[in-house]
Design a protein around this motif. Structure first.
Motif, PDB file in Angstrom:
ATOM      1  N   PRO A  55       0.823  -1.223   0.000  1.00 29.25           N
ATOM      2  CA  PRO A  55       0.000   0.000   0.000  1.00 29.25           C
ATOM      3  C   PRO A  55       0.849   1.262   0.000  1.00 29.25           C
ATOM      4  N   ASN A  56       0.236   2.350  -0.376  1.00 31.09           N
ATOM      5  CA  ASN A  56       0.806   3.690  -0.212  1.00 31.09           C
ATOM      6  C   ASN A  56       2.071   3.959  -1.017  1.00 31.09           C
ATOM      7  N   ILE A  57       2.243   3.264  -2.141  1.00 39.05           N
ATOM      8  CA  ILE A  57       3.411   3.547  -2.978  1.00 39.05           C
ATOM      9  C   ILE A  57       3.001   3.832  -4.422  1.00 39.05           C
TER      10      ILE A  57
ATOM     11  N   ALA B  30      21.340  13.894 -12.186  1.00 39.75           N
ATOM     12  CA  ALA B  30      21.016  15.299 -11.919  1.00 39.75           C
ATOM     13  C   ALA B  30      19.630  15.448 -11.326  1.00 39.75           C
ATOM     14  N   ILE B  31      18.820  14.408 -11.454  1.00 38.51           N
ATOM     15  CA  ILE B  31      17.449  14.440 -10.943  1.00 38.51           C
ATOM     16  C   ILE B  31      17.344  13.507  -9.745  1.00 38.51           C
ATOM     17  N   ASP B  32      16.801  14.011  -8.659  1.00 38.56           N
ATOM     18  CA  ASP B  32      16.616  13.169  -7.474  1.00 38.56           C
ATOM     19  C   ASP B  32      15.489  12.172  -7.714  1.00 38.56           C
ATOM     20  N   PRO B  33      15.670  10.931  -7.276  1.00 41.12           N
ATOM     21  CA  PRO B  33      14.580   9.954  -7.379  1.00 41.12           C
ATOM     22  C   PRO B  33      13.502  10.247  -6.345  1.00 41.12           C
ATOM     23  N   GLU B  34      12.347   9.659  -6.534  1.00 40.67           N
ATOM     24  CA  GLU B  34      11.288   9.798  -5.532  1.00 40.67           C
ATOM     25  C   GLU B  34      11.489   8.826  -4.380  1.00 40.67           C
ATOM     26  N   ALA B  35      12.176   7.707  -4.662  1.00 38.80           N
ATOM     27  CA  ALA B  35      12.412   6.712  -3.625  1.00 38.80           C
ATOM     28  C   ALA B  35      13.701   5.963  -3.913  1.00 38.80           C
ATOM     29  N   THR B  36      14.295   5.414  -2.858  1.00 35.00           N
ATOM     30  CA  THR B  36      15.475   4.569  -3.010  1.00 35.00           C
ATOM     31  C   THR B  36      15.165   3.179  -2.461  1.00 35.00           C
ATOM     32  N   LEU B  37      15.758   2.185  -3.094  1.00 39.31           N
ATOM     33  CA  LEU B  37      15.544   0.793  -2.706  1.00 39.31           C
ATOM     34  C   LEU B  37      16.874   0.221  -2.251  1.00 39.31           C
ATOM     35  N   SER B  38      16.902  -0.363  -1.065  1.00 39.36           N
ATOM     36  CA  SER B  38      18.126  -0.945  -0.525  1.00 39.36           C
ATOM     37  C   SER B  38      17.779  -2.228   0.214  1.00 39.36           C
TER      38      SER B  38
ATOM     39  N   GLU C 101      16.241  -8.915   2.953  1.00 42.68           N
ATOM     40  CA  GLU C 101      15.445  -7.819   3.492  1.00 42.68           C
ATOM     41  C   GLU C 101      15.515  -6.659   2.509  1.00 42.68           C
ATOM     42  N   ILE C 102      14.357  -6.134   2.153  1.00 43.24           N
ATOM     43  CA  ILE C 102      14.276  -5.049   1.172  1.00 43.24           C
ATOM     44  C   ILE C 102      13.533  -3.889   1.800  1.00 43.24           C
ATOM     45  N   ARG C 103      14.039  -2.704   1.543  1.00 45.60           N
ATOM     46  CA  ARG C 103      13.436  -1.505   2.123  1.00 45.60           C
ATOM     47  C   ARG C 103      13.378  -0.400   1.068  1.00 45.60           C
ATOM     48  N   MET C 104      12.239   0.276   0.981  1.00 45.51           N
ATOM     49  CA  MET C 104      12.115   1.438   0.111  1.00 45.51           C
ATOM     50  C   MET C 104      11.889   2.665   0.979  1.00 45.51           C
ATOM     51  N   SER C 105      12.705   3.700   0.729  1.00 41.18           N
ATOM     52  CA  SER C 105      12.596   4.940   1.498  1.00 41.18           C
ATOM     53  C   SER C 105      12.266   6.096   0.567  1.00 41.18           C
ATOM     54  N   ARG C 106      11.396   6.974   1.030  1.00 42.54           N
ATOM     55  CA  ARG C 106      11.098   8.171   0.258  1.00 42.54           C
ATOM     56  C   ARG C 106      12.314   9.092   0.309  1.00 42.54           C
ATOM     57  N   PHE C 107      12.746   9.561  -0.832  1.00 40.76           N
ATOM     58  CA  PHE C 107      13.981  10.330  -0.921  1.00 40.76           C
ATOM     59  C   PHE C 107      13.859  11.680  -0.223  1.00 40.76           C
ATOM     60  N   SER C 108      12.700  12.289  -0.278  1.00 43.25           N
ATOM     61  CA  SER C 108      12.531  13.653   0.246  1.00 43.25           C
ATOM     62  C   SER C 108      12.712  13.735   1.746  1.00 43.25           C
ATOM     63  N   ASP C 109      12.270  12.702   2.488  1.00 44.11           N
ATOM     64  CA  ASP C 109      12.360  12.774   3.951  1.00 44.11           C
ATOM     65  C   ASP C 109      12.956  11.522   4.588  1.00 44.11           C
ATOM     66  N   GLY C 110      13.328  10.533   3.766  1.00 46.26           N
ATOM     67  CA  GLY C 110      13.947   9.331   4.299  1.00 46.26           C
ATOM     68  C   GLY C 110      12.992   8.357   4.955  1.00 46.26           C
ATOM     69  N   GLN C 111      11.706   8.627   4.915  1.00 46.52           N
ATOM     70  CA  GLN C 111      10.730   7.762   5.577  1.00 46.52           C
ATOM     71  C   GLN C 111      10.591   6.444   4.837  1.00 46.52           C
ATOM     72  N   THR C 112      10.567   5.349   5.579  1.00 44.63           N
ATOM     73  CA  THR C 112      10.370   4.023   4.989  1.00 44.63           C
ATOM     74  C   THR C 112       8.925   3.875   4.546  1.00 44.63           C
ATOM     75  N   ILE C 113       8.726   3.551   3.280  1.00 42.14           N
ATOM     76  CA  ILE C 113       7.366   3.385   2.768  1.00 42.14           C
ATOM     77  C   ILE C 113       7.086   1.946   2.331  1.00 42.14           C
TER      78      ILE C 113
END
Length: 325
Positions: free
Chosen positions: A40-42, A88-96, A144-156
């Motif tokens: 949800p919420n992605i 040059a463009i920031d992503p909306e989310a990062t996956l690690s 273990e997989i985690r996606m974080s919103r790039f703008s605030d680092g919140q795990t989504i």
């Protein structure tokens, strides 16, 4: 100009997102539609950067996930933009994440059939199942997989993918399967599960119509049977006939369900839900009806997610699939 995601074009989603039902033997209707991502919420995330994946198999998993997500296409357009390295463009989310496969071996004993008596020429005359020394190999895969919103680092999004494989060999004639191939399969399965979590999928299914005529008057039953047979050659005409049967007879579970299936096929999801609800209130089993309601609700969720994803003032934004009610 805005592009409309048509149901017909959604069929081009690609191998990773395509689920074809086997050719049905019974009378069916072909239903196809977009089903939501599991997480949800992605829905609004369009650009993803693949960050560092630790562990002995982290790099392999990162590459596999990147391949899966890069390969998603809906309406002939990539669903995600995957960004690697500096941009040059920031992503909306990062996956690690991390991924590690461990291999352990244990001595054990298992029953195997062995020769216990031979003739003077060495030919076995008697065999028996006996316990013999063996070696057990266990492969354990954890990611273990985690996606974080790039703008605030919140795990989504965060999830753990686990897999395992066991094999026992006893004697020289038995051998272990390739551990490399097994681990590669586990990595691929984990990557596909992440793809399914993060993106919608299009399905084509042959859904069996209801055929029971119990409780119908003779004329309605004959007409209903003809409509069921018509599904093999002209699904649209079969649907028209069920509408006619509903208008000329009392409510019946089979007629209501089949009309709901017709509405679902055409994308009239609210109408389909109402007809399935009507069928569920009439005498008879409810398993197929419950499954149909869940299927339609999933499609509605996919449409809502699509609206969230493309809620934009951008004149080139993609519109959601058209809702027919």
């Amino acid at each position: 100009m805005m592009r409309i995601l048509s149901i017909g074009k959604m069929a081009s989603i690609g191998v990773a997102g395509l689920c074809l039902a086997a050719t049905a033997q019974a009378e069916t209707l072909r239903v196809e539609g977009l089903y939501p991502a599991r997480a949800p919420n992605i829905a609004a995330i369009k650009t993803i950067a693949i960050d560092r994946f630790g562990g002995g198999d982290g790099t392999a998993l990162a590459f596999a996930i990147e391949d899966k997500l890069s390969g998603i296409e809906i309406d002939d357009a990539p669903y995600f933009k995957i960004m690697a390295g500096r941009s040059a463009i920031d992503p909306e989310a990062t996956l690690s994440g991390t991924a590690t496969a461990g291999i352990e071996e244990y001595e054990t004993r298992e029953y195997r059939e062995r020769c216990i008596e031979r003739d003077d020429k060495g030919k076995c005359e008697k065999r028996k199942s006996i316990k013999v020394p063996c070696l057990k190999r266990v492969i354990d895969f954890q990611a273990e997989i985690r996606m974080s919103r790039f703008s605030d680092g919140q795990t989504i999004y965060a999830d753990r993918k686990s897999d395992g494989h066991e094999q026992i060999v006893c004697g020289r004639k038995e051998s272990f399967s390739s551990s490399e191939n097994i681990i590669r399969g586990m990595i691929n399965s984990a990557a596909h599960a992440v793809r399914r979590d993060l993106a919608p999928i299009e399905k084509r299914q042959n859904i069996r119509v209801f055929e029971s005529r119990k409780g119908m008057d003779k004329a309605t039953a004959k007409f209903f049977k003809a409509a069921v047979k018509m599904t093999k050659t002209d699904e649209q005409e079969a649907c028209r006939m069920w509408d006619q049967a509903a208008a000329n007879s009392t409510s019946h579970r089979s007629i209501a369900f089949n009309r709901g299936l017709c509405a679902e096929k055409e994308g009239a999801l609210e109408k389909a839900l109402n007809l399935y609800a009507e069928a569920g209130q009439l005498p008879g089993g409810k398993i197929e009806i419950d499954l149909a309601i869940r299927r339609v609700e999933d499609r509605q969720q996919a449409l809502d997610d699509w609206d969230v994803r493309y809620a934009s003032a951008d004149p080139n934004a993609v519109e959601a699939p058209v809702k027919v009610d």
